[in-house]
Write an enzyme that holds these catalytic residues in place. Structure first.
Site, PDB file in Angstrom:
ATOM      1  N   GLU A  90       0.773  -1.069  -0.139  1.00 50.78           N
ATOM      2  CA  GLU A  90       0.172   0.028   0.175  1.00 50.78           C
ATOM      3  C   GLU A  90       0.954   1.190   0.133  1.00 50.78           C
ATOM      4  O   GLU A  90       1.958   1.344   0.518  1.00 50.78           O
ATOM      5  CB  GLU A  90      -1.013  -0.171   1.218  1.00 50.78           C
ATOM      6  CG  GLU A  90      -2.134  -1.160   1.365  1.00 50.78           C
ATOM      7  CD  GLU A  90      -2.909  -1.093   2.350  1.00 50.78           C
ATOM      8  OE1 GLU A  90      -4.055  -1.399   2.299  1.00 50.78           O
ATOM      9  OE2 GLU A  90      -2.564  -0.537   3.346  1.00 50.78           O
ATOM     10  N   CYS A 103       3.660   8.629   0.191  1.00 48.78           N
ATOM     11  CA  CYS A 103       4.054   7.599   1.337  1.00 48.78           C
ATOM     12  C   CYS A 103       4.421   6.405   0.764  1.00 48.78           C
ATOM     13  O   CYS A 103       3.441   5.650   0.614  1.00 48.78           O
ATOM     14  CB  CYS A 103       3.379   7.788   2.477  1.00 48.78           C
ATOM     15  SG  CYS A 103       3.838   6.562   3.944  1.00 48.78           S
ATOM     16  N   CYS A 110       6.701  -6.350   7.632  1.00 45.30           N
ATOM     17  CA  CYS A 110       7.936  -5.632   8.380  1.00 45.30           C
ATOM     18  C   CYS A 110       8.309  -6.672   9.562  1.00 45.30           C
ATOM     19  O   CYS A 110       7.629  -7.438   9.950  1.00 45.30           O
ATOM     20  CB  CYS A 110       7.512  -4.354   9.006  1.00 45.30           C
ATOM     21  SG  CYS A 110       9.093  -3.751   9.697  1.00 45.30           S
ATOM     22  N   CYS A 114       7.216  -3.469  16.029  1.00 40.94           N
ATOM     23  CA  CYS A 114       6.740  -2.535  16.807  1.00 40.94           C
ATOM     24  C   CYS A 114       5.306  -2.562  17.266  1.00 40.94           C
ATOM     25  O   CYS A 114       4.394  -3.049  16.582  1.00 40.94           O
ATOM     26  CB  CYS A 114       7.050  -1.185  16.216  1.00 40.94           C
ATOM     27  SG  CYS A 114       8.740  -0.794  15.550  1.00 40.94           S
ATOM     28  N   CYS A 117       2.165  -0.592  15.548  1.00 43.01           N
ATOM     29  CA  CYS A 117       2.015  -0.793  14.051  1.00 43.01           C
ATOM     30  C   CYS A 117       1.551  -1.799  13.338  1.00 43.01           C
ATOM     31  O   CYS A 117       1.835  -2.911  13.733  1.00 43.01           O
ATOM     32  CB  CYS A 117       3.696  -0.611  13.511  1.00 43.01           C
ATOM     33  SG  CYS A 117       3.834  -0.468  11.730  1.00 43.01           S
ATOM     34  N   GLU A 156      10.843  -1.514   6.996  1.00 43.07           N
ATOM     35  CA  GLU A 156      11.512  -0.643   7.476  1.00 43.07           C
ATOM     36  C   GLU A 156      12.588  -0.443   6.400  1.00 43.07           C
ATOM     37  O   GLU A 156      13.543  -1.300   5.920  1.00 43.07           O
ATOM     38  CB  GLU A 156      12.352  -1.432   8.420  1.00 43.07           C
ATOM     39  CG  GLU A 156      13.859  -0.797   8.924  1.00 43.07           C
ATOM     40  CD  GLU A 156      13.842   0.508   9.245  1.00 43.07           C
ATOM     41  OE1 GLU A 156      14.834   1.182   8.823  1.00 43.07           O
ATOM     42  OE2 GLU A 156      13.184   0.854  10.317  1.00 43.07           O
ATOM     43  N   SER A 187      12.599   7.092   6.622  1.00 44.46           N
ATOM     44  CA  SER A 187      12.367   6.964   7.940  1.00 44.46           C
ATOM     45  C   SER A 187      13.143   5.613   8.480  1.00 44.46           C
ATOM     46  O   SER A 187      13.375   4.582   7.744  1.00 44.46           O
ATOM     47  CB  SER A 187      10.957   6.889   8.303  1.00 44.46           C
ATOM     48  OG  SER A 187      10.753   6.478   9.670  1.00 44.46           O
ATOM     49  N   LEU A 210      11.676   7.569  17.207  1.00 42.36           N
ATOM     50  CA  LEU A 210      12.362   7.611  18.691  1.00 42.36           C
ATOM     51  C   LEU A 210      11.227   7.224  19.533  1.00 42.36           C
ATOM     52  O   LEU A 210      11.252   6.129  20.308  1.00 42.36           O
ATOM     53  CB  LEU A 210      12.502   9.212  18.796  1.00 42.36           C
ATOM     54  CG  LEU A 210      13.091   9.402  20.090  1.00 42.36           C
ATOM     55  CD1 LEU A 210      14.386   8.420  20.440  1.00 42.36           C
ATOM     56  CD2 LEU A 210      13.453  10.904  20.348  1.00 42.36           C
ATOM     57  N   HIS A 211      10.035   7.680  19.728  1.00 40.43           N
ATOM     58  CA  HIS A 211       8.838   7.369  20.505  1.00 40.43           C
ATOM     59  C   HIS A 211       9.159   7.668  22.280  1.00 40.43           C
ATOM     60  O   HIS A 211       8.004   7.529  23.005  1.00 40.43           O
ATOM     61  CB  HIS A 211       8.217   6.344  20.103  1.00 40.43           C
ATOM     62  CG  HIS A 211       8.073   6.109  18.708  1.00 40.43           C
ATOM     63  ND1 HIS A 211       7.539   7.195  18.053  1.00 40.43           N
ATOM     64  CD2 HIS A 211       8.505   5.117  17.972  1.00 40.43           C
ATOM     65  CE1 HIS A 211       7.565   6.867  16.869  1.00 40.43           C
ATOM     66  NE2 HIS A 211       8.149   5.637  16.494  1.00 40.43           N
ATOM     67  N   CYS A 328      -0.443   7.107   9.695  1.00 38.79           N
ATOM     68  CA  CYS A 328       0.967   6.596  10.262  1.00 38.79           C
ATOM     69  C   CYS A 328       0.599   5.454  11.144  1.00 38.79           C
ATOM     70  O   CYS A 328      -0.423   5.227  11.909  1.00 38.79           O
ATOM     71  CB  CYS A 328       1.491   7.640  11.026  1.00 38.79           C
ATOM     72  SG  CYS A 328       2.994   6.848  11.704  1.00 38.79           S
TER      73      CYS A 328
END
Length: 345
Positions: A90, A103, A110, A114, A117, A156, A187, A210-211, A328
């Site tokens: 996508e 994007c 992935c 995380c 996500c 990633e 990213s 980062l988060h 996101c």
């Protein structure tokens, strides 16, 4: 047939030689692929008829149109593209008044897992080729409107660094799209060796997921912290002179009661002290079976104000496309069938 689409100029030189074409034909082929955007080798009319015939014995252009589109109430469009082996990816097209951003995805699924996500919940199905990355841009119906591309879709990027760098070469070279690398932002969650290659071999902007500034907390959100601690990533960034035009940014999804306290403001100030960068605060978009909740708008504004007072340039990113799962962290093709029939979309 092997696709020509996604080949670099050096790769096209080898193909031209093997096809008994003159050396200058490689640049001609590149221009047909990326500037004139042909869909068939026979459209490459400045190549000899026999040369085109030899090319067609092994190669095809390899452009692929999107299979489906969903349109958000806010104008965001999410496109579904076929990938290799019956898989799908996508991309999210985000139009604004003076900025039109795509994007793009770099992997099918992935590996990183995380907690926040949807793509991570999908797991990993495969790497995208450089052609499959570039195809998302050049086969986009709105391609002529694009001002910016961000590698923030599925996957990633640093875990597919070879193909990401090849796609960046195609986007920025004079024989390709001839874009300024300042139009592109890539990213990463922090895969340090590949990030070094990216910094040294491209001029595109870099965004770090980062988060939280705290190791244990970040490890719970992002397992990669066990291998590449955030301090290591920051130390690596400090080794390089990015110049005044190349931007480093940090993505910071805000979770209620998790990473939105005064202690986090102090931690970020200490971690990023002296580094020329900006912080983008992002709303958390809930995903199934997640224990996380998004921080309130008022908390996000307070957090941004406090960081700005500390000298860290901080903005709140506007959320787009949430109603079609294009925002996101929401891109996923987990529920799609692996054949091009009866796509669950």
């Amino acid at each position: 047939m092997e696709p020509l689409f996604g080949k670099t100029l050096n790769e096209l030189k080898i193909i031209a030689s093997e096809s008994s074409l003159p050396a200058f034909a490689a640049r001609q082929i590149a221009q047909w692929l990326y500037q004139k955007r042909v869909t068939d080798i026979d459209q490459m009319t400045n190549l000899s008829k026999n040369g085109r015939a030899r090319l067609k014995e092994k190669y095809e252009v390899g452009r692929v149109e999107p299979s489906k589109v969903q349109v958000s109430a806010d104008g965001t469009r999410k496109y579904l593209y076929p990938a290799h082996k019956g898989l799908f990816i996508e991309s999210a097209y985000i139009p604004e008044d003076d900025r039109h951003t795509l994007c793009v995805s770099s992997q099918v699924g992935c590996k990183m897992g995380c907690l926040f996500c949807m793509t991570g919940k999908q797991g990993f199905q495969g790497q995208l080729s450089a052609g499959e990355i570039v195809n998302q841009v050049l086969s986009l119906p709105e391609t002529e409107l694009l001002t910016n591309v961000v590698y923030m879709g599925m996957g990633e990027p640093m875990d597919n660094i070879d193909n990401v760098l090849k796609s960046l070469e195609i986007f920025t070279s004079d024989w390709g799209l001839a874009w300024s690398p300042r139009r592109i932002n890539v990213s990463t969650i922090g895969i340090e060796p590949a990030m070094r290659r990216f910094i040294e071999e491209s001029e595109a902007h870099l965004a770090i997921s980062l988060h939280t500034p705290f190791n244990e907390e970040r490890r719970q959100l992002m397992p990669v912290e066990q291998v590449y601690p955030i301090e290591t990533i920051i130390e690596t960034l400090r080794e390089y002179d990015f110049g005044r035009q190349r931007r480093i940014s940090f993505e910071y999804i805000m979770f209620d009661g998790v990473n939105d306290t005064p202690a986090h403001i102090r931690g970020l100030t200490k971690l990023l002290n002296g580094l020329r960068c900006r912080i983008n605060l992002i709303r958390f978009h809930p995903i199934p079976d997640s224990p996380l909740r998004g921080a309130s708008d008022s908390k996000m504004k307070w957090f941004a104000d406090q960081l700005n007072k500390k000298g860290l340039i901080t903005t709140i990113r506007r959320s787009r496309g949430e109603d079609i799962f294009a925002a996101c962290g929401l891109l996923s093709t987990k529920n799609m069938v692996r054949q091009n029939t009866d796509v669950d979309y």
